[in-house]
Design an enzyme around this catalytic site. Structure first.
Site, PDB file in Angstrom:
ATOM      1  N   THR A 138       0.809  -1.221   0.000  1.00 22.76           N
ATOM      2  CA  THR A 138       0.000   0.000   0.000  1.00 22.76           C
ATOM      3  C   THR A 138       0.837   1.264   0.000  1.00 22.76           C
ATOM      4  OG1 THR A 138      -1.761  -1.161   1.188  1.00 22.76           O
ATOM      5  CG2 THR A 138      -1.830   1.230   1.248  1.00 22.76           C
ATOM      6  N   ASP A 193       2.241  -7.787  -4.350  1.00 21.43           N
ATOM      7  CA  ASP A 193       1.330  -7.707  -3.218  1.00 21.43           C
ATOM      8  C   ASP A 193       1.897  -8.626  -2.142  1.00 21.43           C
ATOM      9  OD1 ASP A 193      -1.853  -7.001  -2.625  1.00 21.43           O
ATOM     10  OD2 ASP A 193      -1.118  -8.782  -1.582  1.00 21.43           O
ATOM     11  N   SER A 194       1.832  -8.205  -0.888  1.00 22.76           N
ATOM     12  CA  SER A 194       2.490  -9.017   0.138  1.00 22.76           C
ATOM     13  C   SER A 194       1.828 -10.380   0.323  1.00 22.76           C
ATOM     14  CB  SER A 194       2.556  -8.271   1.476  1.00 22.76           C
ATOM     15  OG  SER A 194       1.303  -8.213   2.096  1.00 22.76           O
ATOM     16  N   SER A 195       0.591 -10.533  -0.143  1.00 17.77           N
ATOM     17  CA  SER A 195      -0.052 -11.847  -0.097  1.00 17.77           C
ATOM     18  C   SER A 195       0.681 -12.855  -0.978  1.00 17.77           C
ATOM     19  CB  SER A 195      -1.513 -11.746  -0.543  1.00 17.77           C
ATOM     20  OG  SER A 195      -2.240 -10.897   0.310  1.00 17.77           O
ATOM     21  N   THR A 212       1.685  -5.003   4.415  1.00 14.60           N
ATOM     22  CA  THR A 212       1.582  -5.366   5.822  1.00 14.60           C
ATOM     23  C   THR A 212       1.148  -6.813   6.057  1.00 14.60           C
ATOM     24  OG1 THR A 212      -0.691  -4.518   5.897  1.00 14.60           O
ATOM     25  CG2 THR A 212       1.074  -3.004   6.535  1.00 14.60           C
ATOM     26  N   ASP A 213       0.444  -7.423   5.107  1.00 12.89           N
ATOM     27  CA  ASP A 213      -0.178  -8.725   5.380  1.00 12.89           C
ATOM     28  C   ASP A 213       0.813  -9.802   5.786  1.00 12.89           C
ATOM     29  OD1 ASP A 213      -2.643  -7.682   4.943  1.00 12.89           O
ATOM     30  OD2 ASP A 213      -2.933  -8.552   2.951  1.00 12.89           O
ATOM     31  N   THR A 261       3.737  -9.472  15.150  1.00 15.22           N
ATOM     32  CA  THR A 261       2.550 -10.035  14.511  1.00 15.22           C
ATOM     33  C   THR A 261       1.641  -8.900  14.060  1.00 15.22           C
ATOM     34  OG1 THR A 261       2.594 -12.038  15.877  1.00 15.22           O
ATOM     35  CG2 THR A 261       0.486 -11.462  14.908  1.00 15.22           C
ATOM     36  N   THR A 285       1.466 -21.208  21.388  1.00 17.50           N
ATOM     37  CA  THR A 285       0.144 -20.893  21.913  1.00 17.50           C
ATOM     38  C   THR A 285      -0.675 -20.050  20.952  1.00 17.50           C
ATOM     39  OG1 THR A 285      -1.073 -19.818  23.710  1.00 17.50           O
ATOM     40  CG2 THR A 285       1.092 -18.906  23.180  1.00 17.50           C
ATOM     41  N   CYS A 297      -2.657 -17.886  22.046  1.00 14.98           N
ATOM     42  CA  CYS A 297      -2.783 -16.593  22.713  1.00 14.98           C
ATOM     43  C   CYS A 297      -1.819 -15.580  22.097  1.00 14.98           C
ATOM     44  CB  CYS A 297      -2.480 -16.719  24.202  1.00 14.98           C
ATOM     45  SG  CYS A 297      -3.592 -17.819  25.087  1.00 14.98           S
TER      46      CYS A 297
END
Length: 349
Positions: free
Chosen positions: A16, A60-62, A92-93, A173, A283, A285
């Protein structure tokens, strides 16, 4: 070897940040990064050289994959002696995956490699791209002066800079697709905060202690991610563990590393481990660490041959496994190294 004068190599992969809005259609389009100074005139205020390298076509980062990571490592390695630091503009992805992978592939790194991007295109009035880009460049050239014009870099590691925070790349993350605070380092302190001044957290910054960069290009992607959920079926676990050529699994468990005590699940994990498949427990979490001896449910996994991933992110665990498997370590050696910090990616208790 340090460059004779301060300089930065800006590598635009896509994303982007490098897009502008087509005035006629309203669609976002990639622009030629040679036009960068037109869109970010503030760059002219830096009193040092900024060179650019652009992926052609931009990605594209994808679509990011190990081939793109190898390309980045090669660009950095080939230009390592010519620049003070490197800034990678990236979507960013998958930025956290790329930052994690590069932290392992750039062994002995002693210069800054800063990944950044934006949630809004750089041509938009309220873009976060300008701030992220300008501060990343400043961080990439920050040095301990030691009485010399070109001292030791303050942050000689792979990092992500986003919305005023510099974070270790393999600890990061993506947590937000809507707001500017897109990234978080839950289990490790930020390395710097940017306000009126940039305040570096020097105690937390990783220094390799080596003078020579050793680039790595070998990665093995025969990996799966298995996320547990209540009611997961035996045939689902079987399907994943029986994938042909599978070498490792990142097992996303509950809490501090817990899983159902179903005999069929424990037996499947045990059998897979016996067959040489490395299973790493991380995890689900956002924050916290795996402690497999804390509860019986985690201890049963340990007995089944599952190894502790400590406080690793999934992105870091996946790319670290790719790196270790790519170098043909035995399953036992991979298990041992997954329990050891090799680029500051985990906190071993």
């Amino acid at each position: 070897m340090a460059p004779d004068e301060t300089s930065v190599l800006l590598i635009y992969t896509g994303g982007t940040i490098g897009m502008i809005e087509n005035a006629e259609t309203g669609a976002l389009e990639n622009f030629n990064f040679e036009q960068l100074q037109k869109h970010v005139p503030e760059l002219q205020k830096f009193a040092f050289r900024i060179d650019t390298y652009q992926f052609d076509p931009p990605m594209d980062s994808s679509d990011m994959d190990p081939d793109a990571w190898r390309k980045l490592v090669r660009i950095i390695s080939d230009n390592y002696d010519q620049y003070t630091g490197f800034v990678i503009l990236h979507g960013t992805d998958t930025m956290a995956y790329t930052a994690s992978a590069l932290s392992f592939m750039l062994e002995g790194l002693n210069k800054p490699v800063i990944l950044t991007g934006s949630q809004l295109p750089i041509g938009v009035l309220r873009t976060d791209g300008k701030e992220n880009l300008l501060t990343s460049i400043e961080i990439a050239t920050a040095c301990h002066s030691n009485g010399r014009p070109h001292g030791r870099p303050i942050v000689p590691e792979v990092c992500i800079f986003f919305e005023n925070h510099l974070m270790r790349g393999n600890r990061t993350t993506k947590i937000n697709a809507e707001n500017f605070n897109a990234f978080r380092s839950f289990n490790y302190p930020v390395l710097a905060s940017a306000g009126i001044h940039i305040k570096f957290n020097n105690v937390q910054i990783h220094v390799s202690g080596r003078d020579k960069l050793t680039p790595h290009y070998l990665l093995d992607t025969n990996i799966a991610v298995l996320k547990l959920f209540p009611g997961i079926q035996e045939n689902v676990v079987d399907a994943i563990l029986s994938i042909e050529g599978l070498k490792a699994v990142v097992l996303e468990t509950y809490g501090s590393g817990n899983a159902p005590r179903k005999e069929w699940l424990l037996q499947r994990l045990h059998d897979a481990s016996e067959q040489g498949i490395v299973i790493v427990n991380v995890t689900q979490c956002s924050a916290g660490t795996v402690e497999m001896e804390r509860y019986e449910t985690g201890y049963r996994l340990l007995q089944a041959g599952v190894v502790c991933g400590y406080d690793s992110t999934t992105e870091s665990a996946v790319t670290k496994l790719m790196f270790l498997l790519g170098h043909n370590y035995s399953p036992d050696e991979v298990r041992r190294l997954m329990g050891r910090s090799i680029a500051g990616e985990i906190t071993v208790q």
